[in-house]
Write a protein that holds these residues in place. Structure first.
Motif, PDB file in Angstrom:
ATOM      1  N   GLY A 133      33.331  45.230  59.580  1.00  0.00           N
ATOM      2  CA  GLY A 133      33.240  44.158  60.200  1.00  0.00           C
ATOM      3  C   GLY A 133      33.270  44.590  61.826  1.00  0.00           C
ATOM      4  O   GLY A 133      33.009  43.750  62.530  1.00  0.00           O
ATOM      5  N   ILE A 134      32.952  45.833  61.762  1.00  0.00           N
ATOM      6  CA  ILE A 134      33.031  46.330  63.405  1.00  0.00           C
ATOM      7  C   ILE A 134      31.697  46.102  63.916  1.00  0.00           C
ATOM      8  O   ILE A 134      31.778  45.600  64.932  1.00  0.00           O
ATOM      9  CB  ILE A 134      33.353  47.707  63.334  1.00  0.00           C
ATOM     10  CG1 ILE A 134      34.550  48.100  62.901  1.00  0.00           C
ATOM     11  CG2 ILE A 134      33.131  48.366  65.008  1.00  0.00           C
ATOM     12  CD1 ILE A 134      34.804  49.700  62.726  1.00  0.00           C
ATOM     13  N   ALA A 135      30.635  46.060  63.273  1.00  0.00           N
ATOM     14  CA  ALA A 135      29.095  45.558  63.573  1.00  0.00           C
ATOM     15  C   ALA A 135      29.115  44.045  62.959  1.00  0.00           C
ATOM     16  O   ALA A 135      29.211  43.714  62.071  1.00  0.00           O
ATOM     17  CB  ALA A 135      28.250  46.387  62.997  1.00  0.00           C
ATOM     18  N   THR A 136      28.543  43.431  63.882  1.00  0.00           N
ATOM     19  CA  THR A 136      28.296  41.605  63.807  1.00  0.00           C
ATOM     20  C   THR A 136      26.925  41.408  63.718  1.00  0.00           C
ATOM     21  O   THR A 136      26.139  42.516  64.047  1.00  0.00           O
ATOM     22  CB  THR A 136      29.031  40.951  64.827  1.00  0.00           C
ATOM     23  OG1 THR A 136      28.625  41.538  66.141  1.00  0.00           O
ATOM     24  CG2 THR A 136      30.365  40.992  64.814  1.00  0.00           C
ATOM     25  N   ASP A 137      26.555  40.339  63.670  1.00  0.00           N
ATOM     26  CA  ASP A 137      25.081  40.255  63.401  1.00  0.00           C
ATOM     27  C   ASP A 137      24.145  40.204  64.639  1.00  0.00           C
ATOM     28  O   ASP A 137      23.017  40.420  64.516  1.00  0.00           O
ATOM     29  CB  ASP A 137      24.755  38.667  62.759  1.00  0.00           C
ATOM     30  CG  ASP A 137      25.207  38.664  61.310  1.00  0.00           C
ATOM     31  OD1 ASP A 137      25.535  39.879  60.775  1.00  0.00           O
ATOM     32  OD2 ASP A 137      25.207  37.661  60.853  1.00  0.00           O
ATOM     33  N   ASP A 138      25.009  40.221  65.914  1.00  0.00           N
ATOM     34  CA  ASP A 138      24.125  40.634  67.027  1.00  0.00           C
ATOM     35  C   ASP A 138      24.597  41.871  67.622  1.00  0.00           C
ATOM     36  O   ASP A 138      24.085  42.164  68.759  1.00  0.00           O
ATOM     37  CB  ASP A 138      24.337  39.371  68.007  1.00  0.00           C
ATOM     38  CG  ASP A 138      25.878  39.368  68.046  1.00  0.00           C
ATOM     39  OD1 ASP A 138      26.791  40.006  67.751  1.00  0.00           O
ATOM     40  OD2 ASP A 138      26.156  38.333  69.194  1.00  0.00           O
ATOM     41  N   SER A 139      25.213  42.860  66.918  1.00  0.00           N
ATOM     42  CA  SER A 139      25.059  44.091  67.420  1.00  0.00           C
ATOM     43  C   SER A 139      24.105  45.000  67.303  1.00  0.00           C
ATOM     44  O   SER A 139      23.208  44.721  66.775  1.00  0.00           O
ATOM     45  CB  SER A 139      26.389  44.807  66.533  1.00  0.00           C
ATOM     46  OG  SER A 139      27.603  44.324  66.489  1.00  0.00           O
ATOM     47  N   ARG A 140      23.996  45.926  68.374  1.00  0.00           N
ATOM     48  CA  ARG A 140      23.031  46.829  68.194  1.00  0.00           C
ATOM     49  C   ARG A 140      23.057  48.097  68.003  1.00  0.00           C
ATOM     50  O   ARG A 140      24.284  48.762  68.014  1.00  0.00           O
ATOM     51  CB  ARG A 140      22.358  46.946  69.778  1.00  0.00           C
ATOM     52  CG  ARG A 140      21.703  45.660  70.100  1.00  0.00           C
ATOM     53  CD  ARG A 140      22.315  45.122  71.510  1.00  0.00           C
ATOM     54  NE  ARG A 140      22.267  43.800  71.522  1.00  0.00           N
ATOM     55  CZ  ARG A 140      22.274  42.960  72.639  1.00  0.00           C
ATOM     56  NH1 ARG A 140      22.374  43.656  73.974  1.00  0.00           N
ATOM     57  NH2 ARG A 140      22.218  41.697  72.595  1.00  0.00           N
ATOM     58  N   ILE A 141      22.237  48.857  67.027  1.00  0.00           N
ATOM     59  CA  ILE A 141      22.520  50.368  66.438  1.00  0.00           C
ATOM     60  C   ILE A 141      21.387  51.082  67.084  1.00  0.00           C
ATOM     61  O   ILE A 141      20.067  50.802  67.028  1.00  0.00           O
ATOM     62  CB  ILE A 141      22.701  50.225  65.104  1.00  0.00           C
ATOM     63  CG1 ILE A 141      22.845  51.714  64.508  1.00  0.00           C
ATOM     64  CG2 ILE A 141      21.362  49.758  64.238  1.00  0.00           C
ATOM     65  CD1 ILE A 141      23.502  51.659  63.491  1.00  0.00           C
ATOM     66  N   VAL A 142      21.610  52.184  67.723  1.00  0.00           N
ATOM     67  CA  VAL A 142      20.497  53.149  68.390  1.00  0.00           C
ATOM     68  C   VAL A 142      20.617  54.174  67.381  1.00  0.00           C
ATOM     69  O   VAL A 142      21.691  54.802  67.369  1.00  0.00           O
ATOM     70  CB  VAL A 142      21.001  53.333  70.168  1.00  0.00           C
ATOM     71  CG1 VAL A 142      19.823  54.308  70.621  1.00  0.00           C
ATOM     72  CG2 VAL A 142      21.342  51.992  70.661  1.00  0.00           C
ATOM     73  N   VAL A 143      19.493  54.818  67.222  1.00  0.00           N
ATOM     74  CA  VAL A 143      19.249  56.003  66.506  1.00  0.00           C
ATOM     75  C   VAL A 143      18.347  56.978  67.219  1.00  0.00           C
ATOM     76  O   VAL A 143      17.189  56.601  67.694  1.00  0.00           O
ATOM     77  CB  VAL A 143      19.052  56.032  65.073  1.00  0.00           C
ATOM     78  CG1 VAL A 143      19.857  55.248  64.187  1.00  0.00           C
ATOM     79  CG2 VAL A 143      17.421  55.140  64.921  1.00  0.00           C
ATOM     80  N   GLU A 144      18.700  58.324  67.060  1.00  0.00           N
ATOM     81  CA  GLU A 144      18.107  59.281  67.860  1.00  0.00           C
ATOM     82  C   GLU A 144      16.776  59.884  66.842  1.00  0.00           C
ATOM     83  O   GLU A 144      16.877  59.757  65.542  1.00  0.00           O
ATOM     84  CB  GLU A 144      18.866  60.232  68.026  1.00  0.00           C
ATOM     85  CG  GLU A 144      19.675  60.381  69.528  1.00  0.00           C
ATOM     86  CD  GLU A 144      18.272  60.290  70.589  1.00  0.00           C
ATOM     87  OE1 GLU A 144      17.335  60.988  70.353  1.00  0.00           O
ATOM     88  OE2 GLU A 144      18.530  60.027  71.528  1.00  0.00           O
ATOM     89  N   LYS A 145      15.982  60.784  67.461  1.00  0.00           N
ATOM     90  CA  LYS A 145      14.907  61.244  66.768  1.00  0.00           C
ATOM     91  C   LYS A 145      15.865  62.611  66.114  1.00  0.00           C
ATOM     92  O   LYS A 145      16.697  63.145  66.561  1.00  0.00           O
ATOM     93  CB  LYS A 145      13.692  61.527  67.537  1.00  0.00           C
ATOM     94  CG  LYS A 145      13.866  62.985  68.267  1.00  0.00           C
ATOM     95  CD  LYS A 145      12.565  63.567  68.885  1.00  0.00           C
ATOM     96  CE  LYS A 145      12.412  65.009  68.972  1.00  0.00           C
ATOM     97  NZ  LYS A 145      11.479  65.768  69.427  1.00  0.00           N
ATOM     98  N   PRO A 146      15.214  63.295  64.912  1.00  0.00           N
ATOM     99  CA  PRO A 146      13.871  62.890  64.276  1.00  0.00           C
ATOM    100  C   PRO A 146      14.324  61.514  63.437  1.00  0.00           C
ATOM    101  O   PRO A 146      15.203  61.557  62.757  1.00  0.00           O
ATOM    102  CB  PRO A 146      13.668  64.121  63.413  1.00  0.00           C
ATOM    103  CG  PRO A 146      15.174  64.914  63.329  1.00  0.00           C
ATOM    104  CD  PRO A 146      15.862  64.212  64.363  1.00  0.00           C
ATOM    105  N   PHE A 147      13.411  60.849  63.492  1.00  0.00           N
ATOM    106  CA  PHE A 147      13.422  59.612  62.175  1.00  0.00           C
ATOM    107  C   PHE A 147      12.696  60.034  60.964  1.00  0.00           C
ATOM    108  O   PHE A 147      11.438  59.573  60.787  1.00  0.00           O
ATOM    109  CB  PHE A 147      12.983  58.451  62.973  1.00  0.00           C
ATOM    110  CG  PHE A 147      13.385  57.328  61.918  1.00  0.00           C
ATOM    111  CD1 PHE A 147      14.675  56.479  62.350  1.00  0.00           C
ATOM    112  CD2 PHE A 147      12.876  56.678  60.976  1.00  0.00           C
ATOM    113  CE1 PHE A 147      15.148  55.458  61.805  1.00  0.00           C
ATOM    114  CE2 PHE A 147      13.095  55.754  60.421  1.00  0.00           C
ATOM    115  CZ  PHE A 147      14.519  54.959  60.632  1.00  0.00           C
ATOM    116  N   GLY A 148      13.119  60.694  60.203  1.00  0.00           N
ATOM    117  CA  GLY A 148      12.655  61.348  59.053  1.00  0.00           C
ATOM    118  C   GLY A 148      11.755  62.619  59.402  1.00  0.00           C
ATOM    119  O   GLY A 148      11.518  62.812  60.457  1.00  0.00           O
TER     120      GLY A 148
END
Ligand code: NAP
Length: 480
Positions: A133-148
């Protein structure tokens, strides 16, 4: 030129990997610069997260060190900035630290989770954030490269993230998109009437996109050897530059309108024949070890350099190739897009060749800016001679009275807080780029071909020169 800093709403930014290399070199300095610029106020907080058990003070010492060197006048500001920085030790794959994070995060501010950690942690952290429940429906998640590292793994990563977050919450970073010049390329094309009518194969002969690095892979050779220049640079950074150069004008400057147009470019790319690709590995020189020594793999066939000719099969670009090249240990660190316009259809000056056609050079590093090479009369007496004159737009010069140009990370982090995904890659874009890159990479592993050796401090292997030569063209010079 006046710069306007638009403050963002109060946020809690949770930075996973807060003690890591990327955080130290880019993220902490970037956040501090935005704080200095007044972009966020006292209501915002940054919660550093990593595995190490550190006190708040020990952690703040690390952040303070990451901000060095600090000017005398900024000392007070550093302490004010640090008063908004806290630390929680969390084991991404275990139970430790999650309850304190749930307690620390505030309900009434923007929540952003920046995963500056190895990609294998993206899924487990996303799951934990959502399930607790820490992340809500309007939270943002940022991911770094490499993406796969291929289409299959990128699809799996997208599916995993989308189990817990919706696409509009996911920010996939390609820091090239955060560069001032990249946005200026869009402004140049779509806010001026001068260039767009010429921006097609009738008027553009070819485009060269270069990302040259002078450093070797020493220190991260083992990691690099699993990836190579194609995965590390072409599939993401060079692909994004190609998309922004080649895309159709979007109907509006909105995240999805821009990304829809970029996706169409990737989908229009033709398969690249093996003869249109040059691969290289740098050889040893003096004290400097070879690529294979740095990679710890004497038989490595991974490329530290790649150049290729890419065709965009659509109405606008048929007949205008895009040449891409990138490599390590080259003569100079340089990233640029060079747009070569066709020569005039008829030369009215008898006996005089056009010395240089028009070339628009969009520089990403060093010295972000643009230069338009034009042909003029050589001034003075002596009859009609033509010479080259450059119209130079170096952004640092225009900004000197207002503020230093922002680093890409500064801009991108503030875009996350603002909820603007325009400069982030959408899941389908990443997958389409892998779908294009995978067969090229497979052709090198199915029929192992040794990359050609090249000298440290050169412009790459001989094959790259021949790639251009057979088309009657030349690469722009890297370095002097
Ligand atoms: P790094 O220096 O190895 O740092 C890794 C971070 O992850 C550290 O803060 C570490 O915490 C934390 N961590 C490791 N295991 C953990 C666990 N089980 N639970 C919680 N935290 C854990 O890596 P990096 O170079 O900063 O790279 C981070 C990400 O950015 C990677 O995805 C990388 O591919 C990407 N990236 C990096 C660069 C760059 O220039 N470095 C450039 C582009 C993209 P401890 O220190 O406490 O162990």
């Amino acid at each position: 030129m006046v710069s306007r800093v638009i403050p963002v709403d109060a946020f809690d930014l949770v930075l996973f990997g807060a003690t890591g290399d990327l955080a130290r070199r880019k993220i902490w300095p970037g956040l501090f610069h935005r704080f200095l610029a007044g972009q966020f106020n006292n209501d915002s907080r940054i919660l550093g997260v990593s595995r190490s058990e550190l006190s708040r003070e020990e952690f703040q010492d690390k952040v303070r060190a990451a901000l060095e060197p600090i000017e005398e006048s900024e000392h007070d500001c550093v302490e004010r900035f640090l008063s908004q920085v806290d630390y929680i030790s969390i084991d991404a794959t275990g139970d430790r630290g999650w309850k304190p994070l749930a307690k620390a995060i505030r309900p009434d501010v923007i929540r952003a989770f920046y995963l500056s950690v190895a990609p294998s942690f993206f899924g487990p952290i996303a799951a934990r954030l959502k399930q607790s429940g820490i992340a809500t429906d309007d939270s943002r998640i940022v991911v770094e490269k490499p993406f796969g590292n291929d289409l299959k793994s990128a699809r799996a990563l997208n599916a995993e993230l989308r189990t817990y977050f919706q696409e509009h919450q996911i920010y996939r970073i390609d820091h090239y998109l955060g560069k001032e010049t990249v946005q200026n390329l869009m402004a140049l094309r779509f806010a001026n009437s001068l260039f767009e009518p010429l921006w097609n194969s009738s008027h553009i002969d070819h485009v060269q996109i270069t990302v040259a690095e002078s450093l070797s892979v020493d220190g991260r050779g083992e990691y690099y050897d699993q990836s190579g220049a194609m995965r590390d640079m072409v599939q993401n950074h060079l692909m994004q530059l190609l998309c922004l150069t080649a895309m159709e004008p979007p109907s509006q400057f909105t995240p999805n309108a821009v990304r829809n147009e970029k996706l169409k470019v990737i989908e229009a790319l033709k398969e690249v024949p093996i003869d249109d690709i040059a691969r290289g590995q740098y050889r040893a020189a003096g004290e400097q070890g070879s690529y294979r020594e740095h990679a710890g793999n004497p038989n490595s066939i991974t490329e530290s350099f790649v150049a290729m000719k890419v065709d965009v099969a659509n109405w606008r670009w048929a007949g205008t190739p895009f040449y891409l090249r990138t490599g390590k240990c080259l003569r100079e660190r340089l990233s640029e897009i060079a747009v070569y316009f066709r020569n005039p259809p008829h030369m009215i000056f008898p006996g005089i060749d056009t010395p240089h056609g028009n070339v628009l050079v969009i520089r990403l590093q060093p010295d972000e800016g643009m230069t338009l090479h034009t042909t003029i009369k050589d001034p003075g007496p002596g009859g009609m001679r033509l010479t080259e004159a450059s119209l130079d737009m170096t952004f640092a010069d225009s900004l000197k009275d207002s503020e230093k140009p922002q680093d890409a990370y500064e801009r991108l982090i503030m875009d996350v807080i603002r909820g603007d995904q325009t400069l982030f890659m959408r899941g389908d874009e990443v997958e389409a780029a892998w779908a294009w890159a995978d067969p090229i990479i497979a052709s090198w592993t199915d029929r192992p071909i040794k990359p050609q050796q090249y000298d440290v401090g050169s412009a790459g292997p001989e094959d790259a020169l021949l790639l251009m030569h057979k088309d009657g063209r030349r690469w722009r010079t890297i370095g002097q």
